[in-house]
Enzyme design. Structure first.
Site, short mmCIF file in Angstrom:
data_model
loop_
_atom_site.label_atom_id
_atom_site.label_comp_id
_atom_site.label_asym_id
_atom_site.label_seq_id
_atom_site.Cartn_x
_atom_site.Cartn_y
_atom_site.Cartn_z
N HIS A 73 2.34 -7.29 -8.60
CA HIS A 73 1.11 -7.13 -8.35
C HIS A 73 0.87 -6.22 -10.04
O HIS A 73 1.84 -5.49 -10.39
CB HIS A 73 0.70 -6.28 -7.42
CG HIS A 73 -0.70 -5.96 -7.35
ND1 HIS A 73 -1.34 -5.06 -8.05
CD2 HIS A 73 -1.65 -6.84 -6.50
CE1 HIS A 73 -2.63 -5.35 -7.79
NE2 HIS A 73 -2.76 -6.23 -6.88
N GLU A 103 -5.08 -12.50 -11.12
CA GLU A 103 -6.00 -11.40 -10.92
C GLU A 103 -6.44 -10.68 -12.44
O GLU A 103 -5.16 -10.01 -12.84
CB GLU A 103 -5.21 -10.79 -10.02
CG GLU A 103 -4.91 -10.77 -8.67
CD GLU A 103 -4.87 -9.61 -7.60
OE1 GLU A 103 -5.72 -9.44 -6.73
OE2 GLU A 103 -3.68 -8.93 -7.68
N GLY A 117 -8.49 -6.83 -1.99
CA GLY A 117 -8.06 -5.28 -2.23
C GLY A 117 -9.07 -4.49 -1.24
O GLY A 117 -9.13 -4.54 0.04
N GLY A 118 -10.08 -3.88 -1.89
CA GLY A 118 -10.79 -2.83 -1.29
C GLY A 118 -11.95 -3.64 -0.11
O GLY A 118 -11.91 -2.85 0.74
N LYS A 149 -2.95 -2.39 -0.12
CA LYS A 149 -2.33 -1.34 -1.17
C LYS A 149 -1.77 -0.25 -0.36
O LYS A 149 -1.32 -0.23 0.56
CB LYS A 149 -3.34 -1.03 -2.10
CG LYS A 149 -3.89 -2.44 -2.88
CD LYS A 149 -4.59 -2.24 -4.12
CE LYS A 149 -5.32 -3.46 -4.72
NZ LYS A 149 -6.01 -3.25 -5.95
N GLU A 169 -0.46 -3.56 -10.52
CA GLU A 169 -0.40 -2.09 -10.39
C GLU A 169 1.27 -1.66 -10.49
O GLU A 169 1.55 -0.68 -11.00
CB GLU A 169 -0.89 -1.75 -8.93
CG GLU A 169 -2.55 -1.81 -9.17
CD GLU A 169 -3.29 -1.95 -7.67
OE1 GLU A 169 -2.67 -1.85 -6.85
OE2 GLU A 169 -4.59 -2.35 -7.78
P1 13P Z 1 -10.06 -5.52 -5.27
O1 13P Z 1 -10.12 -6.55 -4.41
O2 13P Z 1 -10.07 -3.89 -4.56
O3 13P Z 1 -10.56 -5.53 -6.66
O4 13P Z 1 -8.24 -5.46 -5.59
C1 13P Z 1 -7.85 -6.91 -5.77
C2 13P Z 1 -6.35 -6.95 -5.65
O5 13P Z 1 -5.74 -6.34 -6.59
C3 13P Z 1 -5.64 -7.35 -4.50
O6 13P Z 1 -4.22 -7.65 -4.92
#
Ligand code: 13P
Length: 239
Positions: free
Chosen positions: A94, A161, A224-225, A10, A96
Site C-alpha cells: 500500500h 491507487e 478506505g474512508g 487502515k 502508505e
Molecule cells: P480512500 O478510499 O480513503 O481514499 O482510501 C483508499 C485506499 O487507500 C484504500 O486502500
C-alpha cells in the site's frame, strides 16, 4: 463476472467498534455478482473470519504481512499466521507503507511470494504521486515489474491507487482509470498470457462507485474512508 469490493480500515477502529461493524454487516444480503473482502486491523481477523465464514462471497483480509517466513521478527505477523486466522487475502505494498514506512518494491515482492506460498491472495498496490502524473506509465510499470518479479499473476489482484486520490476526495477521472487499467492489462497480459484482475482505489464512495464499477476494465474497488461505516460500505457493494 464478479467484481471485488474491498474494505481497507487502515489503522482505524478499536475492538468493540470492529465487532459492532461486523455484527451489522453480517446481516446484509450481498449481490451474487460481488465478492466482498474486509481488511480490518489484524487483531480481529479471527473474529471477523468466524462471523462471516458462512456468508457467500464474503472474505477477510489483512493489511500487510511479514517479509520473512518465520523467526526473529518481533511484532510482525507472517503470511501463514494470517492464513491460520481464516483470512484469505492480504493487501501488500500500500502506498502508505511505501511512502511513510519506506517499503520498497523489492520488499513487496518478497512478501507477495510468501503470501502466495501460504495460500493467501495478495492485493498488490501500485500508483503514482501527483508530481509523477506525466510519467505515470513508467512509474507504475516499474512498481509492477519489481513487485511481481517471478509471481504468477493469476494468483494475485492488482490495486491501482493514484496516491493523490487517496483520502483526498479527489477521484481519478474515469477515462484515466480506464487508460491505466487497460495499460496494465496490456503489459501483463502479453507477458503472462492471462488477463490480470485490477481494482481501483482512491476516494471511492457511494456517489461514484457505480460509474467506476461499470467500466469493463475495472474488476472492483478498494475502499478506505467510505468503508468505515457499514451502511456506506454496503451502498458501494450494491452499486
Ligand atoms: P480512500 O478510499 O480513503 O481514499 O482510501 C483508499 C485506499 O487507500 C484504500 O486502500
Amino acid at each position: 463476472m464478479t467484481k471485488f469490493i474491498i474494505a481497507n480500515y487502515k489503522m482505524n477502529k478499536n475492538f468493540d467498534e470492529c465487532m459492532d461493524y461486523i455484527n451489522t454487516f453480517k446481516n446484509f444480503r450481498l449481490p451474487r455478482e460481488r465478492t466482498v473482502v474486509i481488511c480490518p486491523p489484524d487483531y480481529v481477523l479471527d473474529n471477523f473470519a468466524s462471523v462471516i465464514h458462512k456468508k457467500k462471497n464474503c472474505f477477510v483480509g489483512a493489511q500487510d504481512s511479514a517479509i520473512e517466513r518465520d523467526g526473529s521478527m518481533t511484532g510482525e505477523l507472517s503470511a501463514t499466521m494470517i492464513k491460520s486466522t481464516g483470512a484469505k487475502y492480504v493487501i501488500l505494498g500500500h502506498s502508505e507503507r511505501r511512502n511513510k514506512l519506506g517499503e520498497t518494491s523489492g520488499e513487496v515482492n518478497k512478501k507477495v511470494k510468501l503470501a502466495v506460498e501460504a495460500g493467501l491472495v495478495p492485493i498488490v498496490c501500485v500508483g503514482e504521486k501527483l508530481e509523477e502524473t506525466k510519467k505515470r506509465k513508467s512509474v507504475i510499470l516499474n512498481q509492477l515489474k519489481e513487485s511481481l518479479k517471478g509471481v504468477d499473476i493469476s494468483k494475485i489482484i492488482i490495486a491501482y491507487e493514484p496516491i493523490w486520490a487517496i483520502g483526498t476526495g479527489k477521484t481519478c477521472d474515469v477515462k484515466d482509470i480506464q487508460f491505466v487499467h487497460q495499460y496494465i492489462k496490456s503489459k501483463l497480459s502479453t507477458k503472462n498470457n492471462f488477463e490480470p484482475v485490477i481494482v481501483y482505489g482512491g476516494s471511492v464512495k457511494p456517489s461514484n462507485a457505480g460509474e467506476i464499477l461499470s467500466l469493463e476494465c475495472v474488476d472492483g474497488v478498494l475502499v478506505g474512508g467510505s468503508s468505515l461505516d457499514p451502511y456506506e460500505f454496503y451502498k458501494i457493494v450494491k452499486s
